[in-house]
Write an enzyme that holds these catalytic residues in place. Structure first.
Site, PDB file in Angstrom:
ATOM      1  CG  HIS A 119     -21.336 -28.438 -12.610  1.00 44.37           C
ATOM      2  ND1 HIS A 119     -21.501 -29.621 -13.279  1.00 44.37           N
ATOM      3  CD2 HIS A 119     -20.963 -28.775 -11.356  1.00 44.37           C
ATOM      4  CE1 HIS A 119     -21.250 -30.621 -12.466  1.00 44.37           C
ATOM      5  NE2 HIS A 119     -20.913 -30.139 -11.287  1.00 44.37           N
TER       6      HIS A 119
HETATM    7  C1  UD1 Z   1     -22.166 -28.757  -6.317  1.00 41.04           C
HETATM    8  C2  UD1 Z   1     -21.200 -29.857  -5.925  1.00 41.04           C
HETATM    9  C3  UD1 Z   1     -20.791 -30.650  -7.165  1.00 41.04           C
HETATM   10  C4  UD1 Z   1     -22.006 -31.134  -7.911  1.00 41.04           C
HETATM   11  C5  UD1 Z   1     -22.885 -29.943  -8.264  1.00 41.04           C
HETATM   12  C6  UD1 Z   1     -24.128 -30.327  -9.005  1.00 41.04           C
HETATM   13  C7  UD1 Z   1     -19.747 -29.389  -3.997  1.00 41.04           C
HETATM   14  C8  UD1 Z   1     -18.383 -29.054  -3.595  1.00 41.04           C
HETATM   15  N1  UD1 Z   1     -20.000 -29.331  -5.312  1.00 41.04           N
HETATM   16  O1  UD1 Z   1     -21.433 -27.826  -7.140  1.00 41.04           O
HETATM   17  O2  UD1 Z   1     -20.027 -31.760  -6.770  1.00 41.04           O
HETATM   18  O3  UD1 Z   1     -21.607 -31.801  -9.099  1.00 41.04           O
HETATM   19  O4  UD1 Z   1     -23.264 -29.300  -7.024  1.00 41.04           O
HETATM   20  O5  UD1 Z   1     -24.860 -29.202  -9.361  1.00 41.04           O
HETATM   21  O6  UD1 Z   1     -20.572 -29.703  -3.170  1.00 41.04           O
HETATM   22  N2  UD1 Z   1     -26.467 -21.734  -7.083  1.00 41.04           N
HETATM   23  C9  UD1 Z   1     -27.701 -21.198  -7.361  1.00 41.04           C
HETATM   24  N3  UD1 Z   1     -28.801 -21.912  -7.008  1.00 41.04           N
HETATM   25  C10 UD1 Z   1     -28.719 -23.105  -6.403  1.00 41.04           C
HETATM   26  C11 UD1 Z   1     -27.453 -23.642  -6.126  1.00 41.04           C
HETATM   27  C12 UD1 Z   1     -26.333 -22.953  -6.477  1.00 41.04           C
HETATM   28  O7  UD1 Z   1     -27.827 -20.115  -7.900  1.00 41.04           O
HETATM   29  O8  UD1 Z   1     -29.766 -23.711  -6.125  1.00 41.04           O
HETATM   30  C13 UD1 Z   1     -25.266 -20.981  -7.499  1.00 41.04           C
HETATM   31  C14 UD1 Z   1     -24.717 -20.106  -6.416  1.00 41.04           C
HETATM   32  O9  UD1 Z   1     -24.251 -18.926  -7.021  1.00 41.04           O
HETATM   33  C15 UD1 Z   1     -23.524 -20.888  -5.884  1.00 41.04           C
HETATM   34  C16 UD1 Z   1     -23.065 -21.630  -7.139  1.00 41.04           C
HETATM   35  O10 UD1 Z   1     -24.263 -21.889  -7.869  1.00 41.04           O
HETATM   36  O11 UD1 Z   1     -22.560 -20.091  -5.351  1.00 41.04           O
HETATM   37  C17 UD1 Z   1     -22.374 -22.912  -6.831  1.00 41.04           C
HETATM   38  O12 UD1 Z   1     -23.175 -23.769  -6.003  1.00 41.04           O
HETATM   39  P1  UD1 Z   1     -22.479 -24.831  -5.003  1.00 41.04           P
HETATM   40  O13 UD1 Z   1     -23.471 -25.690  -4.358  1.00 41.04           O
HETATM   41  O14 UD1 Z   1     -21.524 -24.120  -4.148  1.00 41.04           O
HETATM   42  O15 UD1 Z   1     -21.615 -25.713  -5.971  1.00 41.04           O
HETATM   43  P2  UD1 Z   1     -21.948 -26.356  -7.367  1.00 41.04           P
HETATM   44  O16 UD1 Z   1     -21.075 -25.718  -8.368  1.00 41.04           O
HETATM   45  O17 UD1 Z   1     -23.421 -26.398  -7.664  1.00 41.04           O
END
Ligand code: UD1
Length: 368
Positions: A207
């Site tokens: 991820h």
């Molecule tokens: C975040 C953390 C990372 C952690 C990871 C675990 C930061 C900078 N990054 O990264 O350190 O290892 O979580 O998962 O805080 N999305 C969904 N559903 C959700 C959550 C996210 O669809 O419930 C999708 C969205 O399109 C979003 C993307 O995932 O834009 C990324 O989510 P985000 O929380 O921004 O960062 P992660 O890549 O999950």
């Protein structure tokens, strides 16, 4: 004493759960432990499932911030969390790990004069292109109590000029959850449901933006998964970010039929899956630690790790972007040739006990 612990993203829930239960032991002695969920992760499988599995209460505060750019997400959390702090006036805010919720809430708290506790402090990848590295450095710089999982953390904090009296080496709260929930993990039906035999499959998780946000690196990783899956079946629970990008880059259907793709799994099923696997390939932080504890070989598909003890003591290998090396290592491991590793110091299931004990002693001094 009023304490607010912050959770936001998937890796936070298993770190706050053991602390919550430890604080409950003091609920008769004027300790009120509350949970604030920022809503950074909001899907059922990225968030709610963990509250159910860990038997955590419904969060006392839900900020509902959702996804967005780093600035948007961090800023929204700060605006909403400030309202909670102004209403509740807690004595202490506890943050864990390195996600955007961690820095957003610690920064908000410290500016209102609320003491901040950082759990999993001091980890450093020394790669400032990682958003998590920035979150770690900044959170540590403004925290009042820094609880460290491995000794490298102490050295890193001292080098950054953090007062040694603020640093406590206590072990790993994530391992506390693993130890506590192992009897339940052992009852998981995930192997049966996926028709897997013990040690006869690998697990992949990906991820990190550096791996999955650009087509060239994601394509190379898909090729690696396809090669490994020719030796052993691969199970690939897909993070939403990775799923979106596989679809966007038309790579989703390039994964061959010996790879089973699943939705993100709940905690008990996921740990059960890695516990009985022959090999894990990952770019996660926490999974490097869980595999080390479980004695399962792990190949980390990153250039750096902020968790060096998993390499020096544990079962982890760091291969960077050398995917030929990743494949060679996978081949070797799957023939049974790998380092067996040991459990790092103080990863004994009692970190949360040490943390709460330390906080109780220190906070008596402050008369909280
Ligand atoms: C975040 C953390 C990372 C952690 C990871 C675990 C930061 C900078 N990054 O990264 O350190 O290892 O979580 O998962 O805080 N999305 C969904 N559903 C959700 C959550 C996210 O669809 O419930 C999708 C969205 O399109 C979003 C993307 O995932 O834009 C990324 O989510 P985000 O929380 O921004 O960062 P992660 O890549 O999950």
């Amino acid at each position: 004493m009023k304490i607010i612990s912050v959770v936001g993203a998937r890796p936070n829930f298993m770190k706050i759960a053991p602390l919550h239960f430890e604080f409950q032991k003091f609920s008769n002695s004027n300790v009120n432990h509350l949970i604030c969920h920022t809503g950074q992760h909001y899907d059922e499988q990225m968030s709610k499932v963990f509250f159910d599995e860990f038997e955590l209460p419904v969060p006392d505060f839900y900020l509902g911030v959702g996804s967005g750019s780093h600035a948007e997400q961090t800023a929204k959390i700060m605006i909403e969390f400030e309202k909670v702090l102004l209403n509740e006036k807690p004595d202490l805010v506890i943050v864990v790990g390195d996600v955007n919720s961690t820095i957003a809430c610690s920064l908000t708290a410290v500016k209102l004069g609320v003491k901040v506790v950082h759990i999993e402090a001091g980890l450093r990848s020394f790669d400032r292109t990682m958003p998590e590295e920035i979150n770690r450095i900044l959170t540590d710089a403004i925290s009042d109590f820094l609880f460290v999982t491995e000794k490298s953390g102490i050295q890193n904090l001292l080098k950054e000029g953090i007062d040694k009296d603020k640093i406590f080496f206590v072990g790993n709260v994530m391992i506390d959850s693993l130890v506590k929930f192992m009897p339940i993990i052992q009852t998981s039906n995930i192997l049966y449901n996926l028709q897997l035999d013990r040690s006869d499959y690998c697990v992949v998780t990906l991820h990190r933006p550096s791996n999955v946000d650009n087509v060239i690196s994601l394509k190379r990783l898909v090729d690696l998964i396809n090669e490994v899956s020719k030796i052993k079946k691969v199970i690939f629970p897909i993070h939403p970010r990775t799923k979106n990008n596989l679809e966007r880059f038309n790579l989703f259907y390039s994964l061959n039929h010996n790879t089973i793709i699943s939705e993100p799994l709940g905690y008990n099923d996921f740990v059960s899956l890695i516990k009985d696997s022959a090999l894990v390939l990952t770019d996660s932080g926490g999974i490097q630690e869980e595999t080390t504890y479980l004695g399962v070989p792990c190949i980390t598909l990153r250039n750096t790790t902020e968790r060096p003890v998993t390499i020096e003591v544990g079962t982890n290998y760091l291969v960077g972007d050398n995917l030929d090396l990743a494949y060679e290592l996978a081949e070797k491991v799957l023939k049974g040739d790998y380092k067996k590793g040991q459990v790092p110091e103080l990863w004994d299931g009692k970190a949360s006990e040490r943390i709460v004990k330390t906080l109780m002693e220190k906070l008596t001094i402050y008369n909280l």
